[in-house]
Design a protein around this motif. Structure first.
Motif, short mmCIF file in Angstrom:
data_model
loop_
_atom_site.label_atom_id
_atom_site.label_comp_id
_atom_site.label_asym_id
_atom_site.label_seq_id
_atom_site.Cartn_x
_atom_site.Cartn_y
_atom_site.Cartn_z
N GLU A 1 46.50 41.17 47.92
CA GLU A 1 45.40 41.59 46.90
C GLU A 1 45.90 42.66 46.13
N LYS A 2 46.93 43.27 46.36
CA LYS A 2 47.55 44.15 45.50
C LYS A 2 48.86 44.05 45.60
N ASN B 1 44.91 34.82 34.27
CA ASN B 1 44.18 35.96 35.15
C ASN B 1 42.81 35.88 34.54
N ARG B 2 42.26 37.36 34.68
CA ARG B 2 40.83 37.71 34.16
C ARG B 2 40.65 38.64 33.25
N THR C 1 43.89 41.95 41.68
CA THR C 1 43.00 42.16 40.53
C THR C 1 43.30 43.20 39.80
N HIS C 2 44.24 44.03 40.06
CA HIS C 2 44.56 45.32 39.14
C HIS C 2 46.07 45.66 39.44
N HIS D 1 45.97 37.13 44.91
CA HIS D 1 44.59 37.55 44.71
C HIS D 1 44.61 39.13 43.98
N ASN E 1 46.67 34.97 39.19
CA ASN E 1 45.89 35.85 40.09
C ASN E 1 44.69 36.24 39.37
N ASP E 2 44.00 37.23 40.19
CA ASP E 2 42.58 37.65 39.65
C ASP E 2 42.64 38.86 38.84
N ILE E 3 43.41 39.41 37.96
CA ILE E 3 43.78 40.61 37.52
C ILE E 3 42.90 40.58 36.63
N GLU E 4 42.09 41.80 36.33
CA GLU E 4 41.07 42.23 35.49
C GLU E 4 41.38 43.27 34.67
#
Length: 247
Positions: free
Chosen positions: A43-44, A110-111, A64-65, A62, A85-88
């Motif tokens: 997650e990171k 990504n996002r 996000t940052h 996963h 990934n889910d990078i926003e």
């Protein structure tokens, strides 16, 4: 990926296996330290990466940052894969410390809707930004102007949304190549907002003046009617004469 061989010290290479994060797999390949952290439900970004890492594969997690200084100790890092990934969000200083060494950066799938102007400052790497829900506006235009985009995926950098709705769904580069300048839209939008605000204030002032004048006119009218209702001085003198005669 065409990554050049770095000159990492032997002492760093010897410590690689010991320093490898538990969630990753570290190998030495052709004199390069490759850290594989793909599909590990991360997650990171791991903070305990080997300092002699040359290739870092973080795809299909996963995350996000991408925080500030996420890779600042990795002075030999040449290839970084953060795809799928889910990078926003990408912080301004996310790639500080690797801008001179990094040759390949993959942020596809990504996002990400937008990034700070300075996030990719001084990066010379070939960058893939495809398949993200980009919001096409002035900042993105200025960011792309400074980047070396991967030519194979450049047409997959699509405007998911845009300051002008008609450009949603179109490749960013295609829109910019047609002569569109998103920064002009930005300024026009600001000008319109200022005009609307000023017009609103002007309308309020005019309304107040009209109200004030009408209110005063109404007061003046009532005052005049009151004065008219009072007996005149001639009438008072006549009445006084009549009273005197009677007496």
């Amino acid at each position: 990926s065409g990554v050049a061989h770095p000159a990492a010290p032997n002492s760093l290479r010897l410590s690689t296996l010991m320093a490898c994060p538990t969630s990753c797999h570290c190998i030495e390949k052709s004199g390069m330290t490759v850290v594989q952290c793909m599909s590990r439900n991360l997650e990171k970004i791991p903070s305990d990466l080997p300092r002699d890492t040359v290739v870092l594969l973080l795809a299909s997690n996963h995350i996000t940052h991408v925080p500030n200084h996420a890779f600042k100790e990795l002075h030999y890092l040449q290839e970084l894969d953060l795809s799928n990934n889910d990078i926003e969000t990408v912080d301004v200083g996310a790639f500080q410390g690797v801008s001179d060494s990094l040759l390949v950066l993959d942020l596809s799938n990504n996002r990400i809707q937008s990034v700070p102007k300075e996030a990719f400052a001084r990066l010379r790497a070939k960058i893939s930004l495809s398949n993200n829900p980009w919001h096409c506006e002035c900042t993105l235009q200025e960011v792309l102007r400074e980047l070396r985009l991967d030519p194979e995926t450049v047409n997959e950098v699509i405007c998911h949304t845009a300051v002008q709705e008609e450009y949603a769904g179109k490749p960013v580069i295609q829109v910019l190549d047609s002569g569109i300048n998103f920064c002009n839209f930005h300024h026009k939008t600001t000008d319109v907002a200022m005009f609307v605000t000023m017009f609103g204030w002007f309308t309020m002032v005019i309304a107040y003046v009209i109200f004030y004048v009408r209110h005063n006119q109404e007061d003046a009218r009532r005052h005049l009617e009151y004065l008219k209702s009072l007996p005149s001085s001639s009438q008072i003198s006549k009445d006084f004469d009549t009273i005197s005669t009677v007496l």
